[in-house]
Design a protein around this motif. Sequence first.
Motif, PDB file in Angstrom:
ATOM      1  N   GLY A  44     -17.621  89.592  29.732  1.00  0.00           N
ATOM      2  CA  GLY A  44     -16.302  89.113  29.319  1.00  0.00           C
ATOM      3  C   GLY A  44     -16.260  88.307  28.040  1.00  0.00           C
ATOM      4  N   MET A  45     -17.345  88.313  27.289  1.00  0.00           N
ATOM      5  CA  MET A  45     -17.361  87.560  26.033  1.00  0.00           C
ATOM      6  C   MET A  45     -16.442  88.215  24.996  1.00  0.00           C
ATOM      7  N   PRO A  46     -16.032  87.465  23.954  1.00  0.00           N
ATOM      8  CA  PRO A  46     -15.301  88.079  22.845  1.00  0.00           C
ATOM      9  C   PRO A  46     -16.117  89.235  22.262  1.00  0.00           C
ATOM     10  N   VAL A  47     -15.419  90.288  21.847  1.00  0.00           N
ATOM     11  CA  VAL A  47     -16.069  91.518  21.411  1.00  0.00           C
ATOM     12  C   VAL A  47     -15.579  91.935  20.039  1.00  0.00           C
ATOM     13  N   GLU A  48     -16.528  92.440  19.244  1.00  0.00           N
ATOM     14  CA  GLU A  48     -16.168  93.155  18.023  1.00  0.00           C
ATOM     15  C   GLU A  48     -16.572  94.605  18.243  1.00  0.00           C
ATOM     16  N   GLY A  49     -15.637  95.514  18.002  1.00  0.00           N
ATOM     17  CA  GLY A  49     -15.892  96.935  18.154  1.00  0.00           C
ATOM     18  C   GLY A  49     -15.748  97.641  16.823  1.00  0.00           C
ATOM     19  N   VAL A  50     -16.579  98.648  16.619  1.00  0.00           N
ATOM     20  CA  VAL A  50     -16.481  99.483  15.424  1.00  0.00           C
ATOM     21  C   VAL A  50     -16.763 100.915  15.858  1.00  0.00           C
ATOM     22  N   ARG A  51     -15.979 101.860  15.321  1.00  0.00           N
ATOM     23  CA  ARG A  51     -16.132 103.260  15.699  1.00  0.00           C
ATOM     24  C   ARG A  51     -16.657 104.073  14.525  1.00  0.00           C
ATOM     25  N   TYR A  52     -17.903 104.529  14.682  1.00  0.00           N
ATOM     26  CA  TYR A  52     -18.587 105.324  13.668  1.00  0.00           C
ATOM     27  C   TYR A  52     -18.422 106.820  13.941  1.00  0.00           C
ATOM     28  N   PRO A  53     -18.372 107.644  12.898  1.00  0.00           N
ATOM     29  CA  PRO A  53     -18.441 109.098  13.117  1.00  0.00           C
ATOM     30  C   PRO A  53     -19.730 109.386  13.895  1.00  0.00           C
ATOM     31  N   SER A  54     -19.616 110.214  14.938  1.00  0.00           N
ATOM     32  CA  SER A  54     -20.741 110.411  15.855  1.00  0.00           C
ATOM     33  C   SER A  54     -20.772 111.818  16.423  1.00  0.00           C
ATOM     34  N   PRO A  55     -21.925 112.219  16.982  1.00  0.00           N
ATOM     35  CA  PRO A  55     -21.997 113.507  17.684  1.00  0.00           C
ATOM     36  C   PRO A  55     -21.052 113.507  18.888  1.00  0.00           C
ATOM     37  N   GLU A  56     -20.727 114.695  19.389  1.00  0.00           N
ATOM     38  CA  GLU A  56     -19.723 114.835  20.455  1.00  0.00           C
ATOM     39  C   GLU A  56     -20.009 114.038  21.715  1.00  0.00           C
ATOM     40  N   HIS A  57     -21.267 113.899  22.111  1.00  0.00           N
ATOM     41  CA  HIS A  57     -21.569 113.185  23.361  1.00  0.00           C
ATOM     42  C   HIS A  57     -21.366 111.673  23.227  1.00  0.00           C
ATOM     43  N   MET A  58     -21.266 111.202  21.997  1.00  0.00           N
ATOM     44  CA  MET A  58     -21.051 109.781  21.733  1.00  0.00           C
ATOM     45  C   MET A  58     -19.585 109.537  21.356  1.00  0.00           C
TER      46      MET A  58
ATOM     47  N   VAL B 139     -16.949 102.641   6.890  1.00  0.00           N
ATOM     48  CA  VAL B 139     -17.421 103.139   8.186  1.00  0.00           C
ATOM     49  C   VAL B 139     -16.940 104.564   8.403  1.00  0.00           C
ATOM     50  N   ALA B 140     -15.705 104.842   8.059  1.00  0.00           N
ATOM     51  CA  ALA B 140     -15.117 106.177   8.278  1.00  0.00           C
ATOM     52  C   ALA B 140     -15.863 107.247   7.505  1.00  0.00           C
ATOM     53  N   LYS B 141     -16.460 106.889   6.391  1.00  0.00           N
ATOM     54  CA  LYS B 141     -17.146 107.869   5.543  1.00  0.00           C
ATOM     55  C   LYS B 141     -18.622 108.046   5.888  1.00  0.00           C
ATOM     56  N   GLU B 142     -19.145 107.262   6.822  1.00  0.00           N
ATOM     57  CA  GLU B 142     -20.552 107.385   7.173  1.00  0.00           C
ATOM     58  C   GLU B 142     -20.815 108.741   7.805  1.00  0.00           C
ATOM     59  N   VAL B 143     -21.978 109.288   7.526  1.00  0.00           N
ATOM     60  CA  VAL B 143     -22.353 110.604   8.056  1.00  0.00           C
ATOM     61  C   VAL B 143     -23.174 110.402   9.324  1.00  0.00           C
ATOM     62  N   PRO B 144     -22.798 111.086  10.430  1.00  0.00           N
ATOM     63  CA  PRO B 144     -23.555 110.905  11.673  1.00  0.00           C
ATOM     64  C   PRO B 144     -24.974 111.444  11.574  1.00  0.00           C
TER      65      PRO B 144
END
Length: 115
Positions: free
Chosen positions: A37-51, A110-115
């Motif tokens: 339950g701690m404070p969270v920072e989330g980031v969404r990277y381009p990723s393979p389908e299972h991720m 982040v959006a431009k990173e290659v998985p």
Amino acid sequence: MSDIEQIQKDCCDHYKADYFPVGSEQMVVISDGVYEGMPVEGVRYPSPEHMSGWWLTTDDYKGDVNTLKTVHFHHIQQKRPDIVIYMALPFGYRFQIGSNDDRVWFDEGVAKEVP
């Protein structure tokens, strides 16, 4: 559409972002403190389908990737429904919740990173 899907859709609409939901069996990377339950920072990277692309960290994370865990999204749904609201935001989005500075933003780098 379930209640959570509608809330996620509303969140995406609010930030003028595409709706890009996570499948319950997709994987999410988390640090210690997320389930607690701690404070969270989330980031969404381009990723393979299972991720899902989501990496969720707390102040307990000290930069050692060996301490991170990979869990199914449905575990996040059960343990941290407050986080799930933001998790249909597409690749490149970040959020910070649980602190005095809750916010959501798009990170083009982040959006431009290659998985």
